[in-house]
Design a protein around this motif. Sequence first.
Motif, PDB file in Angstrom:
ATOM      1  N   ALA A 129      17.134  -3.914  97.812  1.00  0.00           N
ATOM      2  CA  ALA A 129      18.173  -4.684  97.130  1.00  0.00           C
ATOM      3  C   ALA A 129      18.924  -3.795  96.136  1.00  0.00           C
ATOM      4  O   ALA A 129      18.980  -4.051  94.939  1.00  0.00           O
ATOM      5  CB  ALA A 129      17.587  -5.901  96.426  1.00  0.00           C
ATOM      6  N   CYS A 130      19.518  -2.730  96.672  1.00  0.00           N
ATOM      7  CA  CYS A 130      20.135  -1.695  95.831  1.00  0.00           C
ATOM      8  C   CYS A 130      21.501  -2.084  95.282  1.00  0.00           C
ATOM      9  O   CYS A 130      22.068  -1.366  94.461  1.00  0.00           O
ATOM     10  CB  CYS A 130      20.258  -0.404  96.623  1.00  0.00           C
ATOM     11  SG  CYS A 130      21.477  -0.476  97.978  1.00  0.00           S
ATOM     12  N   SER A 131      22.072  -3.177  95.755  1.00  0.00           N
ATOM     13  CA  SER A 131      23.373  -3.652  95.294  1.00  0.00           C
ATOM     14  C   SER A 131      24.431  -2.546  95.447  1.00  0.00           C
ATOM     15  O   SER A 131      24.496  -1.900  96.480  1.00  0.00           O
ATOM     16  CB  SER A 131      23.284  -4.156  93.853  1.00  0.00           C
ATOM     17  OG  SER A 131      24.482  -4.781  93.451  1.00  0.00           O
ATOM     18  N   THR A 132      25.214  -2.294  94.412  1.00  0.00           N
ATOM     19  CA  THR A 132      26.322  -1.341  94.510  1.00  0.00           C
ATOM     20  C   THR A 132      25.899   0.120  94.289  1.00  0.00           C
ATOM     21  O   THR A 132      26.752   0.987  94.118  1.00  0.00           O
ATOM     22  CB  THR A 132      27.432  -1.721  93.510  1.00  0.00           C
ATOM     23  OG1 THR A 132      26.845  -2.019  92.234  1.00  0.00           O
ATOM     24  CG2 THR A 132      28.195  -2.938  93.990  1.00  0.00           C
ATOM     25  N   GLY A 133      24.599   0.384  94.274  1.00  0.00           N
ATOM     26  CA  GLY A 133      24.122   1.760  94.313  1.00  0.00           C
ATOM     27  C   GLY A 133      23.667   2.393  93.022  1.00  0.00           C
ATOM     28  O   GLY A 133      23.159   3.520  93.019  1.00  0.00           O
ATOM     29  N   GLU A 134      23.828   1.693  91.904  1.00  0.00           N
ATOM     30  CA  GLU A 134      23.443   2.316  90.633  1.00  0.00           C
ATOM     31  C   GLU A 134      21.964   2.700  90.581  1.00  0.00           C
ATOM     32  O   GLU A 134      21.594   3.731  90.019  1.00  0.00           O
ATOM     33  CB  GLU A 134      23.793   1.381  89.461  1.00  0.00           C
ATOM     34  CG  GLU A 134      25.271   1.338  89.101  1.00  0.00           C
ATOM     35  CD  GLU A 134      26.051   0.292  89.873  1.00  0.00           C
ATOM     36  OE1 GLU A 134      27.122  -0.123  89.383  1.00  0.00           O
ATOM     37  OE2 GLU A 134      25.596  -0.123  90.972  1.00  0.00           O
ATOM     38  N   GLU A 135      21.107   1.861  91.177  1.00  0.00           N
ATOM     39  CA  GLU A 135      19.668   2.150  91.131  1.00  0.00           C
ATOM     40  C   GLU A 135      19.298   3.408  91.925  1.00  0.00           C
ATOM     41  O   GLU A 135      18.640   4.308  91.375  1.00  0.00           O
ATOM     42  CB  GLU A 135      18.872   0.948  91.619  1.00  0.00           C
ATOM     43  CG  GLU A 135      17.356   1.153  91.569  1.00  0.00           C
ATOM     44  CD  GLU A 135      16.614  -0.121  91.935  1.00  0.00           C
ATOM     45  OE1 GLU A 135      16.381  -0.942  91.036  1.00  0.00           O
ATOM     46  OE2 GLU A 135      16.285  -0.308  93.132  1.00  0.00           O
ATOM     47  N   PRO A 136      19.666   3.526  93.211  1.00  0.00           N
ATOM     48  CA  PRO A 136      19.298   4.758  93.924  1.00  0.00           C
ATOM     49  C   PRO A 136      19.934   6.014  93.343  1.00  0.00           C
ATOM     50  O   PRO A 136      19.302   7.078  93.328  1.00  0.00           O
ATOM     51  CB  PRO A 136      19.773   4.500  95.359  1.00  0.00           C
ATOM     52  CG  PRO A 136      20.742   3.370  95.261  1.00  0.00           C
ATOM     53  CD  PRO A 136      20.282   2.541  94.110  1.00  0.00           C
ATOM     54  N   TYR A 137      21.168   5.904  92.836  1.00  0.00           N
ATOM     55  CA  TYR A 137      21.772   7.077  92.210  1.00  0.00           C
ATOM     56  C   TYR A 137      21.074   7.421  90.891  1.00  0.00           C
ATOM     57  O   TYR A 137      20.946   8.594  90.536  1.00  0.00           O
ATOM     58  CB  TYR A 137      23.266   6.854  91.983  1.00  0.00           C
ATOM     59  CG  TYR A 137      24.081   6.870  93.260  1.00  0.00           C
ATOM     60  CD1 TYR A 137      23.932   7.904  94.192  1.00  0.00           C
ATOM     61  CD2 TYR A 137      25.004   5.870  93.543  1.00  0.00           C
ATOM     62  CE1 TYR A 137      24.679   7.928  95.369  1.00  0.00           C
ATOM     63  CE2 TYR A 137      25.755   5.882  94.720  1.00  0.00           C
ATOM     64  CZ  TYR A 137      25.578   6.915  95.622  1.00  0.00           C
ATOM     65  OH  TYR A 137      26.312   6.930  96.799  1.00  0.00           O
ATOM     66  N   PHE A 166      20.200   3.096  85.245  1.00  0.00           N
ATOM     67  CA  PHE A 166      19.006   3.234  84.405  1.00  0.00           C
ATOM     68  C   PHE A 166      18.624   1.932  83.689  1.00  0.00           C
ATOM     69  O   PHE A 166      18.374   1.928  82.490  1.00  0.00           O
ATOM     70  CB  PHE A 166      19.175   4.385  83.410  1.00  0.00           C
ATOM     71  CG  PHE A 166      19.205   5.737  84.074  1.00  0.00           C
ATOM     72  CD1 PHE A 166      18.032   6.339  84.495  1.00  0.00           C
ATOM     73  CD2 PHE A 166      20.408   6.386  84.305  1.00  0.00           C
ATOM     74  CE1 PHE A 166      18.050   7.578  85.132  1.00  0.00           C
ATOM     75  CE2 PHE A 166      20.445   7.629  84.942  1.00  0.00           C
ATOM     76  CZ  PHE A 166      19.255   8.223  85.348  1.00  0.00           C
ATOM     77  N   ARG A 167      18.581   0.850  84.450  1.00  0.00           N
ATOM     78  CA  ARG A 167      18.119  -0.428  83.892  1.00  0.00           C
ATOM     79  C   ARG A 167      16.633  -0.342  83.557  1.00  0.00           C
ATOM     80  O   ARG A 167      15.880   0.381  84.185  1.00  0.00           O
ATOM     81  CB  ARG A 167      18.324  -1.562  84.896  1.00  0.00           C
ATOM     82  CG  ARG A 167      19.755  -1.899  85.195  1.00  0.00           C
ATOM     83  CD  ARG A 167      19.842  -3.000  86.218  1.00  0.00           C
ATOM     84  NE  ARG A 167      19.651  -4.324  85.648  1.00  0.00           N
ATOM     85  CZ  ARG A 167      19.567  -5.444  86.354  1.00  0.00           C
ATOM     86  NH1 ARG A 167      19.604  -5.397  87.658  1.00  0.00           N
ATOM     87  NH2 ARG A 167      19.416  -6.600  85.761  1.00  0.00           N
TER      88      ARG A 167
END
Length: 275
Positions: free
Chosen positions: A111-119, A81-82
Amino acid sequence: MEQLVLKRREFTLLQAFIYQHIGISLGDHKIYLVQARLAKRVKQLGLESFGEYYDHLVADTKGVELEYLSSLISTNVTSFFREQKQWEFLKAHLPSILERTGGKLRIWSAACSTGEEPYSLAMFLAEHIPNVTQCDIKILATDVSSKVLKIAMKGIYSQKACMSLKEGYLRKYFSPIMVENEVCYRINDMLKKQIIFREFNLVTGQYSLFAQKEFDIIFCRNVMIYFDKPTQNALIERFHTMLTKEGYLFIGSSEALTDMKKEFKSKSASIYQKG
């Protein structure tokens, strides 16, 4: 062991290679950053200079080392939740988006990186859409680094990584597990099923793979700052093509579509809508 020093000539070669194959534009002042990030890898390979490492990259026709280089060069800083104002905007406009799409929602976390954004997206939708299970929701999550995608697909996060989450979200959408004698949290399978993870390079990737795909929302935050202006413009044009009419593009708070506003309507800081 003697410290490896990245010579200017070697940096120029790596600089051009990274731009051509990864799309990241590194200014001349980034020479020490590149030296710091690649030195350990050069030693691991038993090489004696960055020049030898460049030769190793060029000779690697299978792209194994390019994949490793992508992980080392790209910056994977993220959290759940940035940029709170963007979530507030999305909450306010979600009913009208769903009305327009008839309950079908396609979102791309680029560019989802380690997944925090899609989750975060999956949790957000579960919280704010009544009868969410009756909606047709799919989230595509891509990143250039296979290393961070493996973390994202596991969906297991440390206590530190979960500090930005509300306690209710942690209880509702995660299960505590022990990993190497440390309490960690695993995302629920219900949310995992909504997300498709794929390796993809935003600059050099084959966009033909997205044929017939249209997105209602695209998140591409804090990525374009690493690209030069022509690359940024080309990427924004692609996003514009891939968004549905009135679809939204969310970018980083430090970014702006200064040269592309004719294609998008600015709705708020770092939030744009396709006309």
